[in-house]
Scaffold this motif. Structure first.
Motif, PDB file in Angstrom:
ATOM      1  N   ILE A  96       0.841  -1.200   0.000  1.00 47.14           N
ATOM      2  CA  ILE A  96       0.000   0.000   0.000  1.00 47.14           C
ATOM      3  C   ILE A  96       0.878   1.252   0.000  1.00 47.14           C
ATOM      4  O   ILE A  96       0.549   2.257  -0.629  1.00 47.14           O
ATOM      5  CB  ILE A  96      -0.965  -0.007   1.196  1.00 47.14           C
ATOM      6  CG1 ILE A  96      -2.073  -1.045   0.958  1.00 47.14           C
ATOM      7  CG2 ILE A  96      -1.569   1.369   1.438  1.00 47.14           C
ATOM      8  CD1 ILE A  96      -2.979  -1.256   2.141  1.00 47.14           C
ATOM      9  N   LEU A  97       2.018   1.201   0.684  1.00 41.05           N
ATOM     10  CA  LEU A  97       2.920   2.352   0.681  1.00 41.05           C
ATOM     11  C   LEU A  97       3.944   2.280  -0.445  1.00 41.05           C
ATOM     12  O   LEU A  97       4.188   3.290  -1.119  1.00 41.05           O
ATOM     13  CB  LEU A  97       3.645   2.461   2.026  1.00 41.05           C
ATOM     14  CG  LEU A  97       4.522   3.712   2.188  1.00 41.05           C
ATOM     15  CD1 LEU A  97       3.665   4.976   2.128  1.00 41.05           C
ATOM     16  CD2 LEU A  97       5.311   3.663   3.482  1.00 41.05           C
ATOM     17  N   ASN A  98       4.525   1.105  -0.686  1.00 36.95           N
ATOM     18  CA  ASN A  98       5.688   1.007  -1.568  1.00 36.95           C
ATOM     19  C   ASN A  98       5.505   0.150  -2.810  1.00 36.95           C
ATOM     20  O   ASN A  98       6.441   0.030  -3.603  1.00 36.95           O
ATOM     21  CB  ASN A  98       6.883   0.442  -0.775  1.00 36.95           C
ATOM     22  CG  ASN A  98       7.259   1.307   0.408  1.00 36.95           C
ATOM     23  OD1 ASN A  98       7.493   2.489   0.267  1.00 36.95           O
ATOM     24  ND2 ASN A  98       7.279   0.706   1.601  1.00 36.95           N
ATOM     25  N   VAL A 128       1.429   4.103  -2.680  1.00 35.85           N
ATOM     26  CA  VAL A 128       1.411   5.561  -2.686  1.00 35.85           C
ATOM     27  C   VAL A 128       2.709   6.126  -3.252  1.00 35.85           C
ATOM     28  O   VAL A 128       2.716   7.075  -4.044  1.00 35.85           O
ATOM     29  CB  VAL A 128       1.179   6.081  -1.250  1.00 35.85           C
ATOM     30  CG1 VAL A 128       1.462   7.574  -1.154  1.00 35.85           C
ATOM     31  CG2 VAL A 128      -0.242   5.763  -0.790  1.00 35.85           C
ATOM     32  N   MET A 129       3.863   5.543  -2.867  1.00 39.06           N
ATOM     33  CA  MET A 129       5.155   6.080  -3.271  1.00 39.06           C
ATOM     34  C   MET A 129       5.426   5.926  -4.766  1.00 39.06           C
ATOM     35  O   MET A 129       6.313   6.581  -5.308  1.00 39.06           O
ATOM     36  CB  MET A 129       6.283   5.412  -2.471  1.00 39.06           C
ATOM     37  CG  MET A 129       6.250   5.712  -0.982  1.00 39.06           C
ATOM     38  SD  MET A 129       6.438   7.472  -0.623  1.00 39.06           S
ATOM     39  CE  MET A 129       8.106   7.759  -1.204  1.00 39.06           C
ATOM     40  N   ASN A 130       4.691   5.067  -5.439  1.00 42.19           N
ATOM     41  CA  ASN A 130       4.872   4.865  -6.874  1.00 42.19           C
ATOM     42  C   ASN A 130       3.688   5.374  -7.679  1.00 42.19           C
ATOM     43  O   ASN A 130       3.556   5.078  -8.863  1.00 42.19           O
ATOM     44  CB  ASN A 130       5.107   3.381  -7.168  1.00 42.19           C
ATOM     45  CG  ASN A 130       6.462   2.907  -6.692  1.00 42.19           C
ATOM     46  OD1 ASN A 130       7.488   3.336  -7.196  1.00 42.19           O
ATOM     47  ND2 ASN A 130       6.470   2.031  -5.700  1.00 42.19           N
ATOM     48  N   ASP A 171      -6.212  -6.088  -4.076  1.00 38.82           N
ATOM     49  CA  ASP A 171      -5.539  -5.158  -4.961  1.00 38.82           C
ATOM     50  C   ASP A 171      -5.908  -3.746  -4.537  1.00 38.82           C
ATOM     51  O   ASP A 171      -6.963  -3.522  -3.942  1.00 38.82           O
ATOM     52  CB  ASP A 171      -5.940  -5.389  -6.417  1.00 38.82           C
ATOM     53  CG  ASP A 171      -4.892  -4.884  -7.398  1.00 38.82           C
ATOM     54  OD1 ASP A 171      -3.912  -4.263  -6.946  1.00 38.82           O
ATOM     55  OD2 ASP A 171      -5.054  -5.114  -8.611  1.00 38.82           O
ATOM     56  N   GLY A 172      -5.038  -2.800  -4.828  1.00 31.04           N
ATOM     57  CA  GLY A 172      -5.313  -1.433  -4.427  1.00 31.04           C
ATOM     58  C   GLY A 172      -4.500  -0.429  -5.215  1.00 31.04           C
ATOM     59  O   GLY A 172      -3.490  -0.772  -5.839  1.00 31.04           O
ATOM     60  N   GLN A 173      -4.955   0.813  -5.169  1.00 32.47           N
ATOM     61  CA  GLN A 173      -4.245   1.912  -5.798  1.00 32.47           C
ATOM     62  C   GLN A 173      -4.860   3.226  -5.317  1.00 32.47           C
ATOM     63  O   GLN A 173      -6.005   3.255  -4.875  1.00 32.47           O
ATOM     64  CB  GLN A 173      -4.325   1.846  -7.317  1.00 32.47           C
ATOM     65  CG  GLN A 173      -5.732   2.032  -7.873  1.00 32.47           C
ATOM     66  CD  GLN A 173      -5.769   1.932  -9.379  1.00 32.47           C
ATOM     67  OE1 GLN A 173      -5.211   1.002  -9.973  1.00 32.47           O
ATOM     68  NE2 GLN A 173      -6.424   2.890 -10.005  1.00 32.47           N
TER      69      GLN A 173
END
Length: 215
Positions: free
Chosen positions: A40-42, A52-54, A187-189
């Motif tokens: 979720i972060l990387n 989030v970082m990508n 899955d998430g974005q």
């Protein structure tokens, strides 16, 4: 995307330790959660969720100096956060940032304590009234991503059922081992594909802002 955990155990363990299966299941759930939260972060969005970082929606703010976290850095991040996200956002930080946050100051003609840093009665650090959350997933101190300001209500996450557990005695039959497999599909974005240009003004805003390395 599919996340999986595989555990090998002997039949002796299963027979002799009444709580062994329950302990393995708890550990597998924790590991699946760890992998998902890291993505979720990387995450790159390939074998797991897009982090989030990508994301194209991420705004990066260059820190004032590589030696310390300054009030100027925090102010610059807060400025770029979407107005709608300011009531929901949290600061996600590497635990190595804690000493720097404790002595946070603003730079001017005279260095002063940063006026927007504080603690709740429960001892939770805050910046601009929003809580600071220490995680294992943020980058190391003074590198890009050691501090992320994010409104996670703007992160979309889908789950396909719950955790599926299965066992097999055939994979390691000759060694008298049983294999326990745990599968979780999710899955998430971020909800936005890019940062937003405001109706009036030139600086873009986003629910996701991070501090980068000093130049």
């Amino acid at each position: 995307k599919r996340y999986g955990v595989l555990v090998y155990d002997t039949n002796e363990l299963l027979k002799d330790a009444a709580q062994f299966a329950a302990i393995v299941e708890q550990g597998a759930r924790e590991e699946l959660g760890f992998m998902l939260n890291d993505d979720i972060l990387n995450g790159l969005g390939v074998s797991g969720s897009l982090g989030v970082m990508n994301s194209g929606a991420l705004i990066t703010v260059t820190r004032d100096t590589g030696a310390a976290i300054l009030g100027a850095d925090i102010s610059a991040m807060w400025q770029r956060l979407s107005i709608r996200s300011k009531s929901n956002a949290k600061w996600y930080v590497n635990s190595e940032c804690a000493p720097q946050l404790d002595k946070l100051f603003a730079v001017g003609s005279t260095a002063v304590l940063f006026p927007y840093a504080g603690y709740t009665p429960q001892g939770v650090r805050t910046l601009y009234g929003r809580p600071i959350v220490e995680t294992e997933f943020n980058a190391a101190l003074n590198t890009t991503g050691d501090i992320v300001l994010a409104d996670m209500s703007q992160y979309l996450l889908w789950e396909k059922g719950g955790i599926e557990a299965a066992t097999s005695i055939h994979v390691e039959f000759l060694t008298d081992q049983e294999v326990m497999r745990f599968i979780y599909r999710a899955d998430g974005q971020p909800a936005l594909a890019a940062a937003i240009t405001p109706y009036k003004g030139t600086l873009t805003h986003s629910p996701f802002v991070c501090l980068t390395s000093a130049t």
